[in-house]
Scaffold this motif. Sequence first.
Motif, mmCIF file in Angstrom:
data_model
loop_
_atom_site.group_PDB
_atom_site.id
_atom_site.type_symbol
_atom_site.label_atom_id
_atom_site.label_comp_id
_atom_site.label_asym_id
_atom_site.label_seq_id
_atom_site.Cartn_x
_atom_site.Cartn_y
_atom_site.Cartn_z
ATOM 1 N N GLU A 164 -5.182 -17.176 -14.120
ATOM 2 C CA GLU A 164 -5.816 -16.060 -14.833
ATOM 3 C C GLU A 164 -4.900 -14.836 -14.833
ATOM 4 O OE1 GLU A 164 -9.150 -15.665 -16.309
ATOM 5 O OE2 GLU A 164 -8.738 -17.803 -16.452
ATOM 6 N N GLY A 165 -4.241 -14.609 -13.694
ATOM 7 C CA GLY A 165 -3.321 -13.477 -13.597
ATOM 8 C C GLY A 165 -2.141 -13.605 -14.547
ATOM 9 N N LYS A 166 -1.635 -14.839 -14.705
ATOM 10 C CA LYS A 166 -0.517 -15.066 -15.627
ATOM 11 C C LYS A 166 -0.937 -14.760 -17.062
ATOM 12 C CE LYS A 166 3.505 -16.673 -17.027
ATOM 13 N NZ LYS A 166 3.290 -16.660 -18.493
ATOM 14 N N MET A 167 -2.129 -15.183 -17.427
ATOM 15 C CA MET A 167 -2.630 -14.890 -18.777
ATOM 16 C C MET A 167 -2.778 -13.386 -18.989
ATOM 17 S SD MET A 167 -5.503 -17.914 -19.057
ATOM 18 C CE MET A 167 -6.184 -17.238 -20.573
ATOM 19 N N THR A 168 -3.284 -12.694 -17.965
ATOM 20 C CA THR A 168 -3.441 -11.242 -18.060
ATOM 21 C C THR A 168 -2.087 -10.554 -18.147
ATOM 22 O OG1 THR A 168 -5.498 -11.354 -16.776
ATOM 23 C CG2 THR A 168 -4.432 -9.210 -16.956
ATOM 24 N N SER A 169 -1.116 -11.039 -17.388
ATOM 25 C CA SER A 169 0.233 -10.473 -17.420
ATOM 26 C C SER A 169 0.836 -10.585 -18.815
ATOM 27 C CB SER A 169 1.122 -11.177 -16.395
ATOM 28 O OG SER A 169 2.429 -10.649 -16.405
ATOM 29 N N ASP A 170 0.635 -11.741 -19.455
ATOM 30 C CA ASP A 170 1.139 -11.927 -20.826
ATOM 31 C C ASP A 170 0.484 -10.938 -21.792
ATOM 32 O OD1 ASP A 170 2.709 -13.989 -19.915
ATOM 33 O OD2 ASP A 170 1.323 -15.575 -20.531
ATOM 34 N N LYS A 171 -0.812 -10.693 -21.571
ATOM 35 C CA LYS A 171 -1.508 -9.707 -22.408
ATOM 36 C C LYS A 171 -0.925 -8.315 -22.197
ATOM 37 C CE LYS A 171 -5.972 -12.118 -22.568
ATOM 38 N NZ LYS A 171 -7.396 -12.045 -22.167
ATOM 39 N N PHE A 172 -0.645 -7.980 -20.927
ATOM 40 C CA PHE A 172 -0.058 -6.676 -20.629
ATOM 41 C C PHE A 172 1.266 -6.480 -21.377
ATOM 42 C CE2 PHE A 172 -2.291 -6.319 -16.262
ATOM 43 C CZ PHE A 172 -3.319 -5.590 -16.828
ATOM 44 N N VAL A 173 2.078 -7.534 -21.371
ATOM 45 C CA VAL A 173 3.379 -7.463 -22.060
ATOM 46 C C VAL A 173 3.163 -7.173 -23.550
ATOM 47 C CG1 VAL A 173 5.411 -8.787 -22.750
ATOM 48 C CG2 VAL A 173 4.558 -8.950 -20.406
ATOM 49 N N ASP A 174 2.173 -7.830 -24.147
ATOM 50 C CA ASP A 174 1.877 -7.598 -25.564
ATOM 51 C C ASP A 174 1.401 -6.167 -25.805
ATOM 52 O OD1 ASP A 174 2.559 -10.191 -26.180
ATOM 53 O OD2 ASP A 174 0.495 -10.946 -26.126
ATOM 54 N N TYR A 175 0.497 -5.685 -24.939
ATOM 55 C CA TYR A 175 -0.036 -4.334 -25.111
ATOM 56 C C TYR A 175 1.062 -3.282 -24.968
ATOM 57 C CZ TYR A 175 -4.558 -6.657 -24.301
ATOM 58 O OH TYR A 175 -5.653 -7.479 -24.370
ATOM 59 N N ILE A 176 1.903 -3.453 -23.942
ATOM 60 C CA ILE A 176 2.995 -2.491 -23.726
ATOM 61 C C ILE A 176 3.983 -2.550 -24.884
ATOM 62 C CG2 ILE A 176 5.006 -1.973 -22.280
ATOM 63 C CD1 ILE A 176 2.423 -1.015 -21.087
ATOM 64 N N GLY A 177 4.249 -3.756 -25.383
ATOM 65 C CA GLY A 177 5.147 -3.903 -26.531
ATOM 66 C C GLY A 177 4.607 -3.190 -27.756
ATOM 67 N N THR A 178 3.297 -3.273 -27.967
ATOM 68 C CA THR A 178 2.687 -2.588 -29.114
ATOM 69 C C THR A 178 2.803 -1.079 -28.971
ATOM 70 O OG1 THR A 178 1.103 -4.394 -29.415
ATOM 71 C CG2 THR A 178 0.551 -2.287 -30.421
ATOM 72 N N ILE A 179 2.527 -0.570 -27.768
ATOM 73 C CA ILE A 179 2.647 0.877 -27.537
ATOM 74 C C ILE A 179 4.088 1.328 -27.739
ATOM 75 C CG2 ILE A 179 2.448 2.710 -25.804
ATOM 76 C CD1 ILE A 179 0.105 1.213 -24.601
ATOM 77 N N SER A 180 5.041 0.536 -27.263
ATOM 78 C CA SER A 180 6.455 0.873 -27.426
ATOM 79 C C SER A 180 6.837 0.905 -28.906
ATOM 80 C CB SER A 180 7.315 -0.142 -26.677
ATOM 81 O OG SER A 180 8.681 0.166 -26.806
ATOM 82 N N SER A 181 6.337 -0.048 -29.676
ATOM 83 C CA SER A 181 6.606 -0.071 -31.112
ATOM 84 C C SER A 181 5.999 1.145 -31.809
ATOM 85 C CB SER A 181 6.037 -1.364 -31.711
ATOM 86 O OG SER A 181 6.229 -1.401 -33.110
#
Length: 295
Positions: free
Chosen positions: A154-171
Amino acid sequence: MLKSMTGYGVSNIESESINVTVEIKTLNSKFLDIYCRIPRNYSEREIEIRNLLTQSLERGKVEFTLTVQPVGKAVASTSVNRALVKAYYADLSQTATDLGLSPDGTELLRVALQLPNAYNTDSVDESSRENDWAQVKTAVLEAIRKCNVFRGQEGKMTSDKFVDYIGTISSLLDSISEQDKLRIPAVRERLEKQVRDLLSDDNFDPNRFEQELIYYIEKFDISEEKIRLANHLTYFTETLESSESNGKKLNFIAQEIGREINTIGSKANDATIQHLVVQMKDELEKIKEQTMNII
């Protein structure tokens, strides 16, 4: 690696004397909150069980269920706790009726016999008790291991989501930087007009002019906020990949990200940037919600 507070683990071990089933469910909680369901004849082991859970599960609401049923020769020294089983049966039957169900009586009895303290066990020698406890402990540790595996997944799935969210904010931050280049000429024109108005005033005050100029520069310039936000985003990603990563630390970084986003929104005075800021806040809220479920 991140670990979620949501987890599930179950184990079953059968020996010559007992059949042991351990089930562990964990949910989100600010602290470690353990609720145990264990047979009465194992009540003296509750503290040891709680210690095992505390050492491995760290945080979360933990629901622990231990079921021990005699098998083989041990059945001969075991009798049904009829008063308690009858009470279980009556309660299950009434609950089913309240729900508009028509359960099979045999099925209700089977469930009642699996509930805690459904059996009375005659005294056995200390060696047998220790052997049985060893089996129970093995089942407990296996259930904990499976629960932690589940939490890690579950933590790995959440970590992947975090990467996506941070990537969107960075964009979105990159888009803000591009829009800021278009915004600056308008800001410059506004400042020049203010300067001309001050210079044409017969009561022109150089000190006031300097104060006004500093005020407008600070009010409209978002360069520092953009740099700090970019640094916070990088730090969040680095923390995700570190061994020290935890929900509290990630939530703190998210708060710092939010401060910079809010400041950019309040200082930009630009409709396009405001829209981008709203999108940033939406992604940040997703991050904050997820950090609440991380150990």
